[in-house]
Design a protein around this motif. Structure first.
Motif, short mmCIF file in Angstrom:
data_model
loop_
_atom_site.label_atom_id
_atom_site.label_comp_id
_atom_site.label_asym_id
_atom_site.label_seq_id
_atom_site.Cartn_x
_atom_site.Cartn_y
_atom_site.Cartn_z
N ALA A 54 0.81 -1.22 0.00
CA ALA A 54 0.00 0.00 0.00
C ALA A 54 0.84 1.27 0.00
O ALA A 54 0.41 2.31 -0.51
N VAL A 55 2.03 1.18 0.56
CA VAL A 55 2.83 2.40 0.76
C VAL A 55 3.35 2.93 -0.59
O VAL A 55 3.71 2.16 -1.48
N SER A 56 3.33 4.25 -0.72
CA SER A 56 3.81 4.83 -1.97
C SER A 56 4.87 5.90 -1.67
O SER A 56 4.92 6.46 -0.57
N GLY A 57 5.70 6.15 -2.64
CA GLY A 57 6.78 7.15 -2.47
C GLY A 57 8.05 6.45 -2.04
O GLY A 57 8.03 5.55 -1.20
N LYS A 58 9.15 6.90 -2.62
CA LYS A 58 10.45 6.28 -2.39
C LYS A 58 10.84 6.26 -0.92
O LYS A 58 11.29 5.24 -0.39
N ALA A 59 10.67 7.40 -0.25
CA ALA A 59 11.11 7.50 1.15
C ALA A 59 10.32 6.54 2.03
O ALA A 59 10.89 5.82 2.86
#
Lengths: 138, 297
Positions: B85-90
């Motif tokens: 579910a998590v998005s974004g590189k960091a």
């Protein structure tokens, strides 16, 4: 101007790629020193050194643990010198006293913050990639 | 002549960038030099891997938790579905570190089923971070075939995370590398502190306090590598936590080491006494929980 910039980028990319390739082959050789008795710490440490430059890193070594430090450069063992100091700069170990040993075990009684300094043996190399790897016993 | 001068300058630039481990690390190099003022004049210092310190392996913390005799609690680990579910590189990088620490925790507590599920989540998340060189089907297969052999599983995990770290640093993605390390460190702290019974274990709590310098280093590392401002909130949270760690006192006494050359071993016998005021421990626990919630939000 545009041509000079393009050349700059090309040379930069080329030098970087060469440096990474150089480190890669040294890393592969260095991994052999972290034998199956040790669990790798999951990190990769490297620096490109020239002349008398020194690579330095700080780490915390936990009490009750035996660590293996492997230090490699060039195309054979014994090119990278490394020394371990405590935070008061007391020398705890140096491979200079042990025929430039490419790896050494440190058995830690109590947790300690240390500094490891690494540099090339000037009699063996003038520049190169320094790779350090670490593992520990359960 | 002008062209020759330009070429010389360009080559010098190339070498400098290569020496720093790749383009984009020049500024970090400067920061590293500032951090090592004790060096003798004329001797340049290069950070290994772009920064001058190491983060203790989460496996060591997991082993310390087991040694303390704390009850294994699977529910303390992060929900694996979060990885999809998590998005974004960091956010992805930090969560990868969290999963890495959880992988060590469930492995040393011999929960093979959870370990395999966690490794699968690591593989998927690693793929999203373009780390298929380190986390791939072959690794999963080796992991499956080593089930039941704790040492092999821990070693496989350590080798895979080291390969990922190497790839990231060689690809000038030191920011991602730093975030993976940070996620792993925060999760290790969470696993050490989340069980109230842990507070009664003096050795484990000392282990928490002994990471004062590690935390300070992590803050420095993240600050130096976060060029895109993706970790501003995380850095602020870590600085807040670091302020609590500053109240911990660590008394060090040097003792001469003993070397056994035949065994290629040096025994380091210096002593250290860690004192953590109870209120600091409570505050550290709360701040670690807040940081972890930030990662899992």
């Amino acid at each position: 101007m545009t041509r000079t910039l393009s050349l700059a980028l090309l040379l930069t990319a080329s030098a970087t790629t060469q440096a990474q390739s150089l480190c890669q082959s040294i890393a592969s050789r260095c991994e052999a020193h972290i034998t199956t008795n040790y669990i790798p710490d999951g990190q990769f440490y490297r620096a490109l050194l020239q002349g008398d430059e020194t690579a330095e890193f700080q780490l915390t070594l936990f009490g009750g643990t035996t660590y293996r430090i492997a230090a490699c450069s060039g195309d054979s063992d014994g090119i990278l010198l490394f020394s371990v100091f405590d935070q008061e700069r007391n020398l705890l170990y140096t491979n200079k006293d042990h025929h430039n040993a490419p790896f050494w075990d440190l058995t830690i009684a109590n947790t300690i913050d240390v500094i490891i300094e690494a540099n090339l043996d000037p009699t063996k190399a003038g520049s190169g990639c320094a790779v350090m790897l670490m593992g520990f016993k359960k | 002549m002008a062209s020759l001068r330009s070429l010389t300058g360009v080559f010098g630039l190339s070498f400098l960038l290569a020496s720093c481990g790749g383009s984009g690390e020049g500024e970090r190099q400067q920061a590293d030099s500032l951090a090592t003022v004790q060096e003798t004049p004329g001797t340049e210092v290069f950070g290994i891997g772009g920064k001058l310190f190491s983060v203790p392996s989460p496996t060591q913390t997991a082993l310390a938790i087991r040694k303390a005799g704390l009850k294994y609690q699977k529910e303390l680990t992060a929900p694996l579905e979060k990885g999809d579910a998590v998005s974004g590189k960091a956010a992805q990088a930090t969560l990868l570190g969290v999963f890495g620490a959880d992988l060590s925790y469930v492995t040393v507590h011999k929960d093979g089923q959870r370990a395999l599920a966690t490794m699968q989540a690591v593989e998927r998340l690693g793929g999203r971070l373009e780390l298929t060189n380190a986390f791939d089907r072959a690794l999963l297969d080796r992991f499956k075939s080593s089930m039941g052999n704790e040492d092999s599983l821990l070693r496989l995990s350590g080798v895979a995370f080291r390969a990922a770290d190497q790839y990231l640093k060689n690809s000038d993605r030191d920011d991602v590398s730093a975030l993976v390390l940070t996620g792993g460190w925060i999760e290790s702290m969470h696993l050490s502190l989340a069980d109230p019974a842990a507070m009664k274990d003096k050795v484990l709590m000392a282990r928490v306090g002994e990471q004062k310098k590690t935390l300070a280093g992590l803050v420095e590392l993240l600050t130096a590598t976060d060029k895109e401002g993706a970790a501003v909130a995380l850095i602020a949270g870590l600085k807040d936590l670091s302020a609590e760690f500053e109240k911990i006192t660590i008394a060090y006494k040097f003792e001469p080491p003993v070397t056994d050359a035949d065994a290629k071993t040096t025994f380091i016998n210096s002593t250290v006494a860690v004192e953590i005021p109870a209120e600091q421990l409570t505050s550290i626990t709360a701040k670690v929980a807040a940081l972890r919630n930030m990662i899992l939000a």
